[in-house]
Design an enzyme around this catalytic site. Structure first.
Site, mmCIF file in Angstrom:
data_model
loop_
_atom_site.group_PDB
_atom_site.id
_atom_site.type_symbol
_atom_site.label_atom_id
_atom_site.label_comp_id
_atom_site.label_asym_id
_atom_site.label_seq_id
_atom_site.Cartn_x
_atom_site.Cartn_y
_atom_site.Cartn_z
ATOM 1 N N VAL A 64 0.783 -1.263 0.123
ATOM 2 C CA VAL A 64 0.185 0.004 -0.003
ATOM 3 C C VAL A 64 1.142 1.257 -0.088
ATOM 4 O O VAL A 64 0.479 2.439 -0.519
ATOM 5 C CB VAL A 64 -1.087 -0.094 1.222
ATOM 6 C CG1 VAL A 64 -0.276 0.320 2.564
ATOM 7 C CG2 VAL A 64 -2.153 1.008 1.058
ATOM 8 N N ALA B 82 5.423 -5.804 6.834
ATOM 9 C CA ALA B 82 4.077 -5.926 6.299
ATOM 10 C C ALA B 82 3.963 -5.040 4.922
ATOM 11 O O ALA B 82 4.784 -4.032 4.719
ATOM 12 C CB ALA B 82 3.122 -5.000 7.534
ATOM 13 N N ASP B 83 2.997 -5.479 4.019
ATOM 14 C CA ASP B 83 2.907 -4.791 2.656
ATOM 15 C C ASP B 83 1.553 -3.997 2.992
ATOM 16 O O ASP B 83 1.401 -2.907 2.306
ATOM 17 C CB ASP B 83 2.694 -5.600 1.620
ATOM 18 C CG ASP B 83 4.209 -6.046 1.346
ATOM 19 O OD1 ASP B 83 4.728 -7.020 2.020
ATOM 20 O OD2 ASP B 83 4.940 -5.595 0.639
ATOM 21 N N ARG B 84 0.690 -4.439 3.695
ATOM 22 C CA ARG B 84 -0.717 -3.496 4.022
ATOM 23 C C ARG B 84 -1.002 -4.263 5.134
ATOM 24 O O ARG B 84 -1.573 -5.596 5.425
ATOM 25 C CB ARG B 84 -1.564 -3.949 2.925
ATOM 26 C CG ARG B 84 -2.692 -3.011 2.778
ATOM 27 C CD ARG B 84 -3.481 -3.378 1.725
ATOM 28 N NE ARG B 84 -2.970 -3.069 0.519
ATOM 29 C CZ ARG B 84 -3.406 -1.928 -0.525
ATOM 30 N NH1 ARG B 84 -4.417 -1.219 0.097
ATOM 31 N NH2 ARG B 84 -3.049 -1.831 -1.788
ATOM 32 N N ALA C 93 -1.338 -8.194 5.168
ATOM 33 C CA ALA C 93 -0.709 -8.734 4.210
ATOM 34 C C ALA C 93 0.730 -8.714 4.003
ATOM 35 O O ALA C 93 1.437 -7.573 4.504
ATOM 36 C CB ALA C 93 -1.101 -8.316 2.723
#
Ligand code: MRU
Length: 408
Positions: free
Chosen positions: A102, A276-278, A286
């Protein structure tokens, strides 16, 4: 603030140029490559020359700066007449390069709103547009760096308080997945940033009853960011570590919890720290494929452990820019699927007689088979103990098992 660690991104503020460390060549070669346009950034992100949610966002915004600077300084007539609308279309294209992380879309959407608030769609891109994008991008980079150091300190305090409250004594280990260090951010890192800070401040000589003894990075199939990048960073920082494959996690945790000696080491895994990516509103997260199974493993062991001091905490570490309050639950996160050849082949240099030869691709599966290659998975919030950002307090769940990520 500066970082003494590896630098994935080099932005020259005077000359407005951008270079990135080509992560496809690590750990065998440290080669910087120029990024001169939005198209270059799209290609570098898509092909994983740069990866890691915060680093992708920073390269994304800096590429808009260098692209705009190059356009304004170009003598070529064909490059003239770029409108704000044209620039926004290129930014929209860049957003599609890595959909799950994100940070990239947040940062590029911020630039789009700066542009749409200050300029009409048909206005031609000019020096003032460049200044606006430049200011935003430099601030994003500098904030990310200082926030990572704060995040490291917050993680250290959380870990110290946890061990005290569990009455834990002695050496402990930390397990991590993927690469979340200097190479994935502006510097220091998120999950690996906490590990760096803990290694520095919670060593055997620190005077506490407990200390960090060892780190276990997971290989992180299929792209092997753990084996290639995290080991490179840990080695560079001289943090003691042992690489394991993703499917060895339970076996290692179990052996150490039973006080068995594994390769001369016996400090139990007390923390699994992931990036974390989102992170969405309810705390579902995620991150790199394989993260979810680690949370399940920690949970299963925690149910079996009677002794509080044995329990493992599952920590998500990310800057606040990774929190996406517009998405309610993990079910709504779009997961990027990557090409089959990431599973069916391996790329790397030929190693012979201690020399590093040409890079080759080797096949490791039956050719032309069906492959599923999701790059990320979603860890449900019920399996996460805490979410550490640069802000305080560290997010933990209320008695109903809910996170409140709306603000600190
Ligand atoms: O596919 P990648 O290598 O970009 O995946 C990176 C991760 O999953 C990281 O853990 C995450 O982006 C956080 S990086 C600080």
């Amino acid at each position: 603030m500066t970082t003494t660690g590896l630098q994935a991104i080099k932005f020259d503020k005077e000359n407005i140029t951008l270079e990135i460390l080509d992560q496809l060549l690590l750990p065998y070669s440290t080669t910087y490559i120029p990024i001169e346009s939005i198209n270059d950034a799209f290609e570098a992100i898509k092909s994983m020359k740069v990866r890691g949610a915060p680093a992708i966002a920073i390269v994304g915004v800096f590429s808009v700066v260098v692209d705009t600077h190059r356009y304004l300084n170009s003598k070529e007539e064909s490059l003239r007449d770029k409108s704000i609308q044209d620039l926004i279309s290129s930014i929209d294209y860049l957003i599609t390069s890595r959909p799950t992380a994100v940070n990239l879309s947040n940062a590029l959407n911020d630039i789009k709103s700066i542009l749409t608030k200050s300029y009409k769609a048909q206005t031609l891109v000019n020096k003032s547009v460049l200044n606006d994008i430049y200011d935003y991008s430099v601030a994003l980079y500098e904030d990310d760096l200082s926030n990572n150091f704060k995040l490291g300190d917050n993680g250290l305090n959380y870990i110290t308080e946890t061990l005290k409250s569990q009455n834990f004594k002695g050496p402990f280990s930390i397990m991590t997945i993927c690469n979340t260090g200097s190479l994935a951010t502006s510097g220091h890192g998120t999950a690996l940033g906490i590990i760096r800070t803990v290694h520095e401040k919670l060593s055997k000589s620190c005077g506490q009853d407990f200390w960090l003894d060892h780190v276990y990075p997971l290989e992180t199939r299929p792209y092997n960011q753990g084996a290639k990048l995290t080991t490179f960073e840990l080695d560079y920082e001289k943090i003691p570590f042992t690489l394991i494959c993703d499917n060895m996690a339970s076996s290692l945790i179990s052996s150490l919890a039973k006080e068995k000696v594994v390769k001369n080491l016996s400090a139990p895994v007390k923390f699994i720290i992931v990036g974390a990516d989102r992170i969405v509103e309810n705390g579902d997260t995620a991150n790199k494929i394989g993260t979810f199974q680690l949370s399940v493993i920690a949970n299963a062991f925690n149910h079996a452990f009677q002794d509080e001091s044995k329990k493992i905490k599952f920590i998500v570490a990310a800057p606040r820019t990774t929190i996406d309050l517009k998405t309610k639950t993990g079910d709504d996160i779009i997961i990027e699927e990557r090409p089959p050849n990431e599973l069916t082949t391996l790329k790397g240099p030929i190693l012979s007689n201690n020399s590093i030869g040409d890079k080759v691709t080797v096949g490791i599966s039956t050719p032309n088979i069906s492959v599923w290659n999701p790059s990320f998975d979603v860890t449900p919030h019920n399996l996460i103990d805490s979410i550490v950002t640069e802000e305080l307090p560290v997010h933990t769940k209320n008695p109903k098992g809910e996170f409140d990520l709306s603000s600190n």
